[in-house]
Scaffold this active site. Structure first.
Site, short mmCIF file in Angstrom:
data_model
loop_
_atom_site.label_atom_id
_atom_site.label_comp_id
_atom_site.label_asym_id
_atom_site.label_seq_id
_atom_site.Cartn_x
_atom_site.Cartn_y
_atom_site.Cartn_z
N SER A 222 -1.92 5.50 -4.10
CA SER A 222 -1.54 4.08 -4.17
C SER A 222 -2.47 3.20 -3.35
CB SER A 222 -0.11 3.92 -3.68
OG SER A 222 -0.03 4.30 -2.33
N LYS B 16 -5.49 18.30 -0.18
CA LYS B 16 -4.10 18.02 0.24
C LYS B 16 -3.33 17.56 -1.00
CE LYS B 16 -0.61 15.62 2.06
NZ LYS B 16 0.17 15.56 0.81
N GLU C 89 2.15 -2.92 -9.65
CA GLU C 89 1.93 -1.77 -10.52
C GLU C 89 3.29 -1.19 -10.94
OE1 GLU C 89 0.11 1.76 -8.79
OE2 GLU C 89 -0.70 2.29 -10.75
N GLU D 288 -9.66 6.11 -5.37
CA GLU D 288 -9.20 5.90 -6.75
C GLU D 288 -7.75 5.44 -6.63
OE1 GLU D 288 -11.05 6.00 -9.30
OE2 GLU D 288 -12.68 7.39 -8.93
N THR E 257 -1.57 3.28 0.49
CA THR E 257 -2.08 4.45 1.22
C THR E 257 -3.60 4.38 1.32
OG1 THR E 257 -0.25 5.72 0.31
CG2 THR E 257 -1.96 6.97 1.40
N CYS F 138 -2.30 6.28 -13.72
CA CYS F 138 -2.99 5.13 -13.11
C CYS F 138 -3.48 4.17 -14.19
CB CYS F 138 -4.13 5.62 -12.23
SG CYS F 138 -5.25 6.75 -13.07
P1 NAD Z 1 0.56 7.91 -2.58
O1 NAD Z 1 -0.47 6.98 -2.08
O2 NAD Z 1 1.95 7.73 -2.12
O3 NAD Z 1 0.19 9.41 -2.24
C1 NAD Z 1 -1.05 10.00 -2.63
C2 NAD Z 1 -1.41 11.08 -1.65
O4 NAD Z 1 -1.65 10.49 -0.37
C3 NAD Z 1 -0.34 12.14 -1.45
O5 NAD Z 1 -0.96 13.41 -1.33
C4 NAD Z 1 0.28 11.73 -0.11
O6 NAD Z 1 0.84 12.82 0.59
C5 NAD Z 1 -0.94 11.20 0.62
N1 NAD Z 1 -0.60 10.28 1.71
C6 NAD Z 1 0.46 9.46 1.83
N2 NAD Z 1 0.41 8.78 2.99
C7 NAD Z 1 -0.72 9.19 3.64
C8 NAD Z 1 -1.33 8.84 4.87
N3 NAD Z 1 -0.78 7.95 5.69
N4 NAD Z 1 -2.49 9.44 5.19
C9 NAD Z 1 -3.07 10.33 4.36
N5 NAD Z 1 -2.53 10.70 3.19
C10 NAD Z 1 -1.37 10.13 2.83
O7 NAD Z 1 0.45 7.82 -4.15
P2 NAD Z 1 1.36 8.55 -5.22
O8 NAD Z 1 2.66 7.84 -5.29
O9 NAD Z 1 1.36 10.02 -4.96
O10 NAD Z 1 0.52 8.32 -6.56
C11 NAD Z 1 0.69 7.24 -7.39
C12 NAD Z 1 -0.44 6.26 -7.21
O11 NAD Z 1 -1.69 6.89 -7.47
C13 NAD Z 1 -0.35 5.13 -8.20
O12 NAD Z 1 -0.64 3.92 -7.55
C14 NAD Z 1 -1.44 5.45 -9.21
O13 NAD Z 1 -1.94 4.36 -9.92
C15 NAD Z 1 -2.47 6.07 -8.34
N6 NAD Z 1 -3.40 6.87 -9.11
C16 NAD Z 1 -4.70 6.46 -9.24
C17 NAD Z 1 -5.60 7.19 -10.01
C18 NAD Z 1 -7.02 6.76 -10.15
O14 NAD Z 1 -7.84 7.59 -10.52
N7 NAD Z 1 -7.38 5.51 -9.90
C19 NAD Z 1 -5.17 8.35 -10.65
C20 NAD Z 1 -3.84 8.73 -10.51
C21 NAD Z 1 -2.97 7.99 -9.73
#
Ligand code: NAD
Length: 453
Positions: A206, A152, A357, A227, A209, A261
């Site tokens: 995040s 997804k 963050e 992650e 989520t 991240c």
């Molecule tokens: P997000 O949590 O908003 O979205 C991530 C994914 O989750 C998207 O595909 C989104 O559609 C999906 N999602 C959102 N709500 C959902 C739900 N209720 N149920 C299932 N799926 C859902 O995060 P973002 O804004 O896309 O990404 C940024 C975040 O990701 C930052 O916090 C960053 O630090 C983190 N990140 C972590 C790593 C790591 O490896 N630790 C790597 C990259 C990014």
């Protein structure tokens, strides 16, 4: 669903919005593809990944330009990411045949050994900041070990993921082994997370989520890798190579417009070098060129979404008054989600810029007296993803290695994540590890066999 270019907010494409029912039927279809794929020899699965990597490298300019158009990053960074994703496929291709079990020394119960098998259908939910690389981190090990997987993509960056899937199919991957389920998190994402036929769910995104998802999965049936976000500290000691550390801070904070991240999210500098370090950092930051990622010479593209831009603006506005803005904190005129690279000092310890963050091009700088104080401040958030220490003194490095709470710690660099080494967070930054040889185990189940004498 419409897809936009964050450099001008013009529509650039459309993707299908999967309903919950469509996600469920897609996962069912992947279940029918799984037996054939898992029965293939590991080397044969590895060859598909190798071939896909080769095709991605050959198609680099086109893939990078799609990535830039939906994500915003400069073309050079987009190329790096596509090459990085290809390298991840190559890595998993190279270790696909290494899966073995264990033999247990003979005892009074007889002989025992273990054998490992793929799980079945897996799920991956990925973010928009590094869509190609993070898809490869999940799809690579899942396919190498013989699983099927539903991916997804994030709402704003589905096009690169679709192109990667097409490349894998063109490289020989059967179409019922991988699916890209585009759509909203709350519908398509939640439908994967709550699906009872998924055996492993790997989520990157995040913390908020991640928390929701951990409540949705059926913990008795589904393995979960999370992650999540980070607020990585970078600690610069008085004895560090300051020019190298300045370059590290600029790349560590402003690469991908600060949306990584493991970006440098808080900078701690030893008091005795803080003035000279900050001056050099300011000069280097002001040399960065902000613009459309597709344009020649751009160092920083736009933020990926208006929401992300507004959040950054709010966080900076919240600290205005008490803090000192050294440079930036401006939204350039014109369309697009641009924000100028920003350095801020003199923050209150409870400022949002130091506790939450900061997912954009804003770097808070804090001075420290002795290293213990820096380590304590480094550990003062709920996160524990990456961290770095910049020093030429092993005693300082050892103190950080022992004392800083993080899943990965760099000495004299920040934010490089090669596929060969395990990567993941501790504390609020998640559970589980991706990359490295042990990541294969996340996609395998071990069976113990005991043969009585
Ligand atoms: P997000 O949590 O908003 O979205 C991530 C994914 O989750 C998207 O595909 C989104 O559609 C999906 N999602 C959102 N709500 C959902 C739900 N209720 N149920 C299932 N799926 C859902 O995060 P973002 O804004 O896309 O990404 C940024 C975040 O990701 C930052 O916090 C960053 O630090 C983190 N990140 C972590 C790593 C790591 O490896 N630790 C790597 C990259 C990014």
């Amino acid at each position: 669903m419409d897809v936009y270019n964050p450099a001008n907010n013009q529509k650039i494409g459309e993707v299908r919005e999967f309903t919950e029912e469509e996600v469920a039927s897609t996962i069912e279809r992947l279940g029918t593809g799984f037996p054939g794929w898992s029965a293939r020899r590991p080397a044969s699965r590895g060859m598909v990944l190798y071939k896909a990597a080769e095709m991605m490298r050959a198609d680099l300019d086109r893939l990078a330009s799609i990535l830039t158009s939906e994500q915003g990053k400069p073309l050079a960074e987009a190329r790096n990411e596509i090459v990085g994703a290809a390298a991840v496929f190559e890595y998993y291709a190279s270790i696909a045949g290494t899966v073995g079990g264990n033999t247990v020394p003979k005892s009074d119960y007889g002989y025992a050994f273990t054998s490992k098998s793929p799980l079945g259908v897996c799920g991956a939910i990925i973010p928009w900041n590094m869509p190609a690389l993070i898809m490869a981190w999940k799809v690579g090990p899942a396919l190498a070990t013989g699983n099927a997987i539903a991916v997804k993509p994030a709402e704003t960056t589905p096009l690169t993921n679709i192109e990667m899937a097409k490349t894998l199919f063109a490289a020989g991957l059967p179409e019922d082994v991988l699916a890209i389920v585009t759509g909203n998190g709350e519908t398509a994402g939640a439908a994967i997370a709550g699906n009872r036929d998924i055996r492993h769910l790997s989520f990157t995104g995040s913390v908020d989520t991640g928390e929701k998802i951990s409540k949705m999965v059926d913990a008795g049936r589904v393995r979960l890798t999370l992650e999540l976000g980070g607020s990585d500290p970078m600690i610069v000691c008085a004895d560090a190579d300051l020019d190298r550390a300045v370059a590290g801070a600029v790349a560590g904070r402003f690469y991908n417009c600060g949306q990584i991240c493991t970006a440098v999210k808080r900078l701690f500098v030893a008091d005795s070098v803080a003035d000279v370090f900050t001056e050099r950092l300011k000069a280097a930051t002001e040399r960065l060129r902000v613009g459309d990622g597709a344009a020649e010479g751009t160092d920083l593209g736009p933020l990926n979404s208006i929401k992300g831009l507004q959040r950054i603006e709010e966080m900076v506005d919240d600290c205005v008054g008490s803090a000192k803005i050294l440079t930036g904190a401006r939204r350039p005129e014109g369309p697009g989600n641009f924000y100028s690279p920003t350095l801020i000092t003199d923050l209150e310890p409870d400022s949002r810029l130091l506790t939450e963050e900061v997912f954009g091009p804003v770097l808070p700088i804090v001075r420290f007296g002795d290293l213990d104080e820096a380590v304590e401040m480094a550990n003062s958030t709920r996160f524990g993803l990456g961290a770095s220490i910049w020093t030429n003194d092993m005693r300082n490095a050892s103190k950080a290695i022992e004392g800083v709470r993080s899943g990965i710690l760099w000495v004299n660099r920040h934010s490089r994540i090669p596929p060969e080494v395990p990567f993941g967070g501790v504390a609020g930054s998640g559970i589980g590890r991706e990359n490295g040889p042990n990541s294969l185990d996340g996609y395998l189940v071990e069976k113990t066999v005991i043969i009585s004498p």
